[in-house]
Structure formats: structure tokens, C-alpha cells
Design a protein around this motif. Structure first.
Motif, short mmCIF file in Angstrom:
data_model
loop_
_atom_site.label_atom_id
_atom_site.label_comp_id
_atom_site.label_asym_id
_atom_site.label_seq_id
_atom_site.Cartn_x
_atom_site.Cartn_y
_atom_site.Cartn_z
N ILE A 1 0.84 -1.21 0.00
CA ILE A 1 0.00 0.00 0.00
C ILE A 1 0.86 1.24 0.00
CG2 ILE A 1 -1.56 1.37 1.48
CD1 ILE A 1 -3.01 -1.28 2.05
N ARG B 1 -8.22 8.37 -6.36
CA ARG B 1 -7.68 7.02 -6.12
C ARG B 1 -7.30 6.83 -4.66
NH1 ARG B 1 -3.35 6.97 -10.65
NH2 ARG B 1 -4.02 9.10 -10.91
N LEU C 1 -8.61 4.09 -2.08
CA LEU C 1 -7.70 3.28 -1.25
C LEU C 1 -8.05 3.41 0.23
CD1 LEU C 1 -4.14 3.79 -2.78
CD2 LEU C 1 -5.40 1.65 -2.58
N ARG D 1 -10.72 1.28 1.33
CA ARG D 1 -10.37 -0.15 1.39
C ARG D 1 -9.34 -0.45 2.46
NH1 ARG D 1 -9.11 -0.84 -4.98
NH2 ARG D 1 -11.22 -0.49 -5.78
N GLU E 1 -2.52 1.96 7.89
CA GLU E 1 -2.73 2.19 6.45
C GLU E 1 -3.56 3.47 6.24
OE1 GLU E 1 -3.24 -2.47 5.25
OE2 GLU E 1 -4.72 -1.03 4.49
N ILE F 1 -2.54 6.97 4.25
CA ILE F 1 -3.32 7.45 3.09
C ILE F 1 -3.89 8.84 3.38
CG2 ILE F 1 -5.36 7.01 1.66
CD1 ILE F 1 -4.88 4.00 2.17
#
Lengths: 251, 164
Positions: A8, A165, A169, A172, A178, A182
Motif C-alpha cells: 500500500i 484514487r 484506497l 479499502r 494504512e 493514506i
């Protein structure tokens, strides 16, 4: 788990690299971007770029978009120096002229008037302002900003796609770690989008409205070229109101 | 005999006056709205209204010799003065007119304007150029006062005669 997290991070880095820069001057070459669903923001940007009078801006096709982005976009600026006489009433007439042309005054002082007029009326305004008094000097220029604006539009498009995008992400993301990574990247790209938008809006404003500065002043010594002449005749330099009034003992 | 004697004396006096330079270079009628404030000599004249509008005539010799302005024609002096006033003088040229003196001499009137300490002033300058002299008749004052005195100024200018 570690492999997934690393994957990721790698994706974010790749996306960031692909989306932040356009292929303009001084910018790294633009990487190919995958086609994604156009976000609302992108549609907004397209609508802004569509020609005035377009009935359905959202349906602007790729060809039209390309034509628009390749159209020449010019920033017109002008400067008029008027000899100082009856400045107050001259300024009022200048403001009336600008009002008639659907422009506006952005700055006013006793020595200067800065006006903005629709670009289509630039020359009419410039000539009209020059006729308000004894014009000592008049200059104007057209700055071509097509390439700079095109670069900014590409950068904006890429940044918006990247943001979409990243949002996908983020939806998800399996772990907090994570998600945090992001979100950090999302924050950075959102700031980038706002910065580019600001620059584009500034350009669009200056393309749409030309700026004309009207100065009321005498020619200063430093305006006179070094090789300019001076007549070797004393009385010529003694002409004017001061000498006239002094001759009658008024001053 | 007496007639002959007095005529002779008059002639001598006239010759002496001309030779000494006392004969005037111009004639001008002072309008009733003005008074002369600086006497009326051969080369200069100044008059003004009660509220400070001033009218002046000057005759400047041109030609050869020390302390004499180099000779130039009408167009030269009009151009030189127009540019001097507009550029370093800071005056706005409002209008330029061809005029004629009361005795038919062609001249040019430059009408200028300038703000001083926020107040607009008007300043007119009329030039007649002969072979030996430059006649400058200038008038000016605060805009509103000058506009009130404009008829008087124009009458005075219309009466101006270029004699030499």
C-alpha cells in the motif's frame, strides 16, 4: 500483513509520483494516468474552462477540451500617464468610462487610478482613458499565459485523479496505520489541489479582466533619457504659472 | 519760423527716443476688469484682475550677439515651448490655436492646465515671432477665476499689436 502494508505504501508513493507534476516547463514528465471516473471537482474545472455561452458545459467532449486548453490566453495590461490637470474631475470621467464598459476601479489615489475592464474592451478603455487629458506616455502589453495555464490544468487534473484514487484506497484500508498514511497523503494532495486552483483562478481573472493603470504626474527627471536636450535659453525654463504670478507680486 | 523750429525739435526727439530703445515693441489695451501692476515699459507689461488672474506680455530679443537669444522662427519657438511645458514643466496641453494680432501678425496660442497643491490652474501662452523679437503674452490663474476673467483676457489678447 507486513507485505500488504508495504504494498500500500508503495502504491501511494507511485500514485504521488504520477499525479503531482505535469509535463510543463521545469516539471518532470507526466506519467500515464489510468482512466478513472471523473469526480465532481473535475467536472467543475471543466465547466469553468468551457467557453462562455456553452449550453451544456458538462458535455464538453475531449476534442473541445483540447481546443480550449490550446486556445491562446492573454493577459492585457496597460499604463497611461496623463499630465496633472484637474485630476479630480478627470478621475470621475475615467470611472464613468470604466462603468460603461462594465469594468471597475480597483485602486484610487490622488495620483493614480487602477481600473479593470473586460478583456474584450481593453483597447477601447485604453484609448478612452488616454483621451481624458494630455497623454504624456502610453504603454500596453499582452502576456501569453497559455502554456502556464495548460500546465496548471494538467497538474490539477492529475492531482484530482490521484485524490480520487487515494479516497478509494482509504475506503479499502484494513488497518489504522494504512488509513493514517493514506490520509496524510490525501491531505497533501488536497492542499496541492487548492494551491493549483488558486493559481488558475488568478490567471483566469487576469485573462478575463485587463488591468490599466492611469497615472497623473509630470515626467520625472529619471524618465528623461540621459541624452535628452536642454535648450540653452534661460527664459524658456522660466515660463509658467509661478513666474507669471511672481511678476505681478501675487507670490 | 516757430512752426519750423518746433517740428524740427519733435523730429529730433522722436529719433532720439527710437535710438535709445524707448519706443514700444507692442501695444495692448488693459481691459477694465484689470489694472496694470508693473508699469508699461518697452518690453514688459503686467496686469491683473482683483482676484489674481495675471496677464503679462514680454518681448525677448533674438538674433546674434552676447546675452541675446539665438534666432529661431515661429515654428521653432512654438515647438520648443510646447515640449518644455508638457514634459519637464508638467503642464497639460489642453488646446493649441492659430491666432492673429490686432495688426494682423500670425501667432499661436497654447492653452495649458496644471494642478498645483490640488487646485487646477489654467495658463495660456500666445506667441508672435518677428525677425528680431519673440513676443510672449501669457495669462493664468486658478481655473474658476480664470474662467470668470476669460472674456477680459481674450479682449486684451485681441487688442495686442506686434510693433517690432
Amino acid at each position: 500483513m507486513r507485505i500488504k502494508c508495504g504494498l500500500i505504501v508503495l502504491m501511494i508513493a507511485t500514485l504521488a509520483m504520477s499525479g503531482c507534476d505535469a509535463g510543463g516547463a521545469g516539471a518532470p514528465p507526466m506519467n500515464e494516468v489510468s482512466r478513472v471516473e471523473i469526480a465532481d471537482d473535475m467536472a467543475y474545472e471543466r465547466a469553468r474552462a468551457a467557453p462562455a455561452g456553452s449550453d451544456d458545459r458538462s458535455e464538453m467532449d475531449g476534442e473541445a477540451e483540447q481546443n480550449q486548453s490550446s486556445a491562446q490566453r492573454l493577459i492585457f495590461t496597460g499604463r497611461v500617464i496623463l499630465a496633472i490637470y484637474d485630476v479630480e474631475s478627470t478621475q470621475i470621467r475615467a470611472i464613468e468610462l470604466v462603468d460603461e464598459l462594465e469594468g471597475y476601479v480597483s485602486k484610487r489615489s490622488s495620483e493614480q487610478l487602477t481600473v479593470r475592464v473586460p478583456a474584450a474592451s481593453f483597447r477601447v478603455a485604453l484609448d478612452g482613458l488616454a483621451e481624458l487629458g494630455d497623454t504624456l506616455d502610453m504603454t500596453w502589453e499582452a502576456q501569453d499565459v497559455s502554456e502556464q495555464m495548460r500546465d496548471l490544468e494538467i497538474r490539477l487534473k492529475n492531482s484530482l485523479e490521484l485524490r480520487d484514487r487515494l479516497e478509494t484506497l482509504l475506503a479499502r484500508a484494513d488497518t489504522v496505520e494504512e488509513a493514517l498514511k493514506i490520509e496524510t497523503e490525501l491531505e497533501r494532495i488536497t492542499l496541492e489541489v487548492e494551491r493549483i486552483r488558486g493559481q488558475l483562478e488568478s490567471f483566469e481573472d487576469r485573462v478575463a479582466y485587463s488591468t490599466i493603470v492611469v497615472e497623473f504626474r509630470t515626467i520625472r527627471d529619471d524618465d528623461v533619457p540621459d541624452d535628452d536636450f536642454v535648450l540653452p535659453v534661460a527664459w524658456v525654463n522660466d515660463l509658467g504659472m509661478r513666474s507669471l504670478l511672481q511678476s505681478a507680486g501675487v507670490r | 519760423m516757430n512752426y519750423f523750429k518746433s517740428g524740427f525739435l519733435g523730429l529730433v526727439l522722436a529719433v532720439l527716443l527710437m535710438g535709445s530703445g524707448c519706443a514700444s515693441f507692442y501695444e495692448i489695451e488693459t481691459p477694465q476688469e484689470m489694472i496694470e501692476v508693473d508699469g508699461h515699459d518697452a518690453r514688459t507689461y503686467v496686469a491683473m484682475t482683483h482676484d489674481g488672474v495675471v496677464l503679462r506680455a514680454r518681448v525677448i530679443p533674438q538674433g546674434e550677439g552676447r546675452n541675446v537669444t539665438p534666432q529661431g522662427n515661429h515654428d521653432f519657438w512654438v515647438s520648443a515651448i510646447r515640449e518644455r511645458m508638457r514634459t519637464t514643466g508638467g503642464y497639460a496641453l489642453l488646446e493649441e490655436k492659430e491666432v492673429e494680432s490686432a495688426n494682423g501678425w500670425k501667432g499661436t496660442r497654447l492653452e495649458f492646465g496644471r494642478d498645483h497643491q490640488g487646485a487646477p490652474y489654467q495658463y495660456w501662452m500666445t506667441l508672435f515671432v518677428t525677425e528680431d523679437n519673440i513676443h510672449i503674452v501669457d495669462a493664468g490663474g486658478r481655473k474658476a477665476r480664470f474662467e470668470s476673467a476669460q472674456d477680459a483676457v481674450e479682449r486684451a489678447l485681441a487688442s495686442y499689436e506686434v510693433l517690432r
